[in-house]
Design a protein around this motif. Sequence first.
Motif, PDB file in Angstrom:
ATOM      1  N   ASN A   7       0.823  -1.202   0.000  1.00  0.00           N
ATOM      2  CA  ASN A   7       0.000   0.000   0.000  1.00  0.00           C
ATOM      3  C   ASN A   7       0.861   1.258   0.000  1.00  0.00           C
ATOM      4  O   ASN A   7       0.554   2.235  -0.693  1.00  0.00           O
ATOM      5  N   VAL A   8       1.945   1.223   0.757  1.00  0.00           N
ATOM      6  CA  VAL A   8       2.846   2.379   0.823  1.00  0.00           C
ATOM      7  C   VAL A   8       3.628   2.549  -0.476  1.00  0.00           C
ATOM      8  O   VAL A   8       3.726   3.651  -1.019  1.00  0.00           O
ATOM      9  N   ALA A  65       1.121   5.902   8.544  1.00  0.00           N
ATOM     10  CA  ALA A  65       2.564   6.062   8.723  1.00  0.00           C
ATOM     11  C   ALA A  65       2.958   7.522   8.880  1.00  0.00           C
ATOM     12  O   ALA A  65       3.818   7.872   9.698  1.00  0.00           O
ATOM     13  N   THR A  66       2.329   8.400   8.108  1.00  0.00           N
ATOM     14  CA  THR A  66       2.654   9.821   8.190  1.00  0.00           C
ATOM     15  C   THR A  66       2.228  10.406   9.523  1.00  0.00           C
ATOM     16  O   THR A  66       2.979  11.156  10.164  1.00  0.00           O
ATOM     17  N   ALA A  67       1.019  10.075   9.966  1.00  0.00           N
ATOM     18  CA  ALA A  67       0.512  10.610  11.229  1.00  0.00           C
ATOM     19  C   ALA A  67       1.353  10.155  12.414  1.00  0.00           C
ATOM     20  O   ALA A  67       1.454  10.865  13.425  1.00  0.00           O
ATOM     21  N   LEU A  68       1.964   8.971  12.305  1.00  0.00           N
ATOM     22  CA  LEU A  68       2.727   8.399  13.424  1.00  0.00           C
ATOM     23  C   LEU A  68       4.240   8.495  13.206  1.00  0.00           C
ATOM     24  O   LEU A  68       5.001   7.721  13.789  1.00  0.00           O
ATOM     25  N   ASP A  69       4.667   9.444  12.383  1.00  0.00           N
ATOM     26  CA  ASP A  69       6.101   9.755  12.215  1.00  0.00           C
ATOM     27  C   ASP A  69       6.929   8.540  11.804  1.00  0.00           C
ATOM     28  O   ASP A  69       8.043   8.328  12.305  1.00  0.00           O
ATOM     29  N   ALA A  70       6.429   7.736  10.895  1.00  0.00           N
ATOM     30  CA  ALA A  70       7.115   6.503  10.524  1.00  0.00           C
ATOM     31  C   ALA A  70       8.413   6.775   9.772  1.00  0.00           C
ATOM     32  O   ALA A  70       8.521   7.723   8.994  1.00  0.00           O
ATOM     33  N   LEU A 115       1.090  15.119   3.263  1.00  0.00           N
ATOM     34  CA  LEU A 115       1.616  16.327   3.891  1.00  0.00           C
ATOM     35  C   LEU A 115       1.380  16.244   5.390  1.00  0.00           C
ATOM     36  O   LEU A 115       0.403  15.656   5.851  1.00  0.00           O
ATOM     37  N   ARG A 116       2.284  16.866   6.147  1.00  0.00           N
ATOM     38  CA  ARG A 116       2.118  16.930   7.598  1.00  0.00           C
ATOM     39  C   ARG A 116       2.450  18.353   8.043  1.00  0.00           C
ATOM     40  O   ARG A 116       3.563  18.830   7.844  1.00  0.00           O
ATOM     41  N   LEU A 117       1.467  19.007   8.640  1.00  0.00           N
ATOM     42  CA  LEU A 117       1.640  20.368   9.142  1.00  0.00           C
ATOM     43  C   LEU A 117       1.809  20.298  10.654  1.00  0.00           C
ATOM     44  O   LEU A 117       0.971  19.705  11.348  1.00  0.00           O
ATOM     45  N   LEU A 139      14.602   6.392   5.765  1.00  0.00           N
ATOM     46  CA  LEU A 139      13.984   7.524   5.092  1.00  0.00           C
ATOM     47  C   LEU A 139      12.642   7.820   5.752  1.00  0.00           C
ATOM     48  O   LEU A 139      11.829   6.907   5.941  1.00  0.00           O
ATOM     49  N   PRO A 140      12.379   9.081   6.118  1.00  0.00           N
ATOM     50  CA  PRO A 140      11.055   9.422   6.657  1.00  0.00           C
ATOM     51  C   PRO A 140       9.981   9.151   5.607  1.00  0.00           C
ATOM     52  O   PRO A 140      10.216   9.297   4.408  1.00  0.00           O
ATOM     53  N   ILE A 141       8.816   8.764   6.058  1.00  0.00           N
ATOM     54  CA  ILE A 141       7.733   8.437   5.136  1.00  0.00           C
ATOM     55  C   ILE A 141       7.409   9.611   4.213  1.00  0.00           C
ATOM     56  O   ILE A 141       7.062   9.413   3.044  1.00  0.00           O
ATOM     57  N   LEU A 142       7.519  10.839   4.704  1.00  0.00           N
ATOM     58  CA  LEU A 142       7.228  12.000   3.868  1.00  0.00           C
ATOM     59  C   LEU A 142       8.202  12.139   2.701  1.00  0.00           C
ATOM     60  O   LEU A 142       7.879  12.751   1.685  1.00  0.00           O
TER      61      LEU A 142
END
Length: 279
Positions: free
Chosen positions: A111-112, A125-130, A217-219, A144-147
């Motif tokens: 999926n990722v 993954a993004t919401a939990l800083d994966a 995106l993560r703000l 590598l950060p998910i972002l």
Amino acid sequence: MDLNTIETVVRPRSRTELPAWADGDACLGGGTWLFSEPQVGMRRLVDLAALGWSPHAVDAEGLTLASTCTIAQLDRLELPPGWNAAPLVGRCCRALLGSFKIWNVATVGGNVCLALPAGPMIALATALDATCTIWSADGAERKLPILDFVLAPQRNALAPGEILRSLSMPAAALARRTAFRRISLSPNGRSGALLIGTRGPDGAFALTVTASVKRPLRLAFDGLPDPAALVRALDEAIPDALYHDDVHGRPDWRRHMTRHFAEEIRGSLEAAPSPGAAS
């Protein structure tokens, strides 16, 4: 679907048995996308399930998911009671609409790596800083950060021959309060907007925006912003061209729902916490 161009299926039992990468190769996880349409350029499949990775690990550091962990395995996972974000896992699993057959073969890593805007494992993954652990073709490993991993629709940061080994989410992220909002144009449709808010014990607030945009995106904010500040931050972070446009939603509708859900999430996390619950 029969993939009539495939000549070989390789089932490595260890990393040393992984074949040298060649044009026409593809990694096989669950295959729910791979076998859904013709893959005319593929000649060989490398079956990652044969590597026998443990699907998940929980310890004091946080949660680690193997890329071959299925949606069903993730949904059944019991997380420690102090991890307030635990309900978020089930909600993201259920955002991947499919039968129990799909759930039992579709993988987190698939999926990722597919990098569709509506990918709910990307949102989780993004919401939990994966952080992604990647096996390089030369035997090395990189993080590598998910972002930085998901770049655009169906485009990720893997180089030829690289494999997504796992995703790691820190315990601090899992301890945050969360709020989840999702919408699609039909009851069983692909997500048109999927937003997740998190708030830590120090009051820090973060908003993850997926599905309505072409890449996650993560703000992040030191504290909870007021409504006007939140809208300004969204407008600065998401230019019109970044809103996704396909049969699952027009950009103007996606923009409207993104703003609407962002304010709902802000209001939900402004309220007094309810122990152990996500909204």
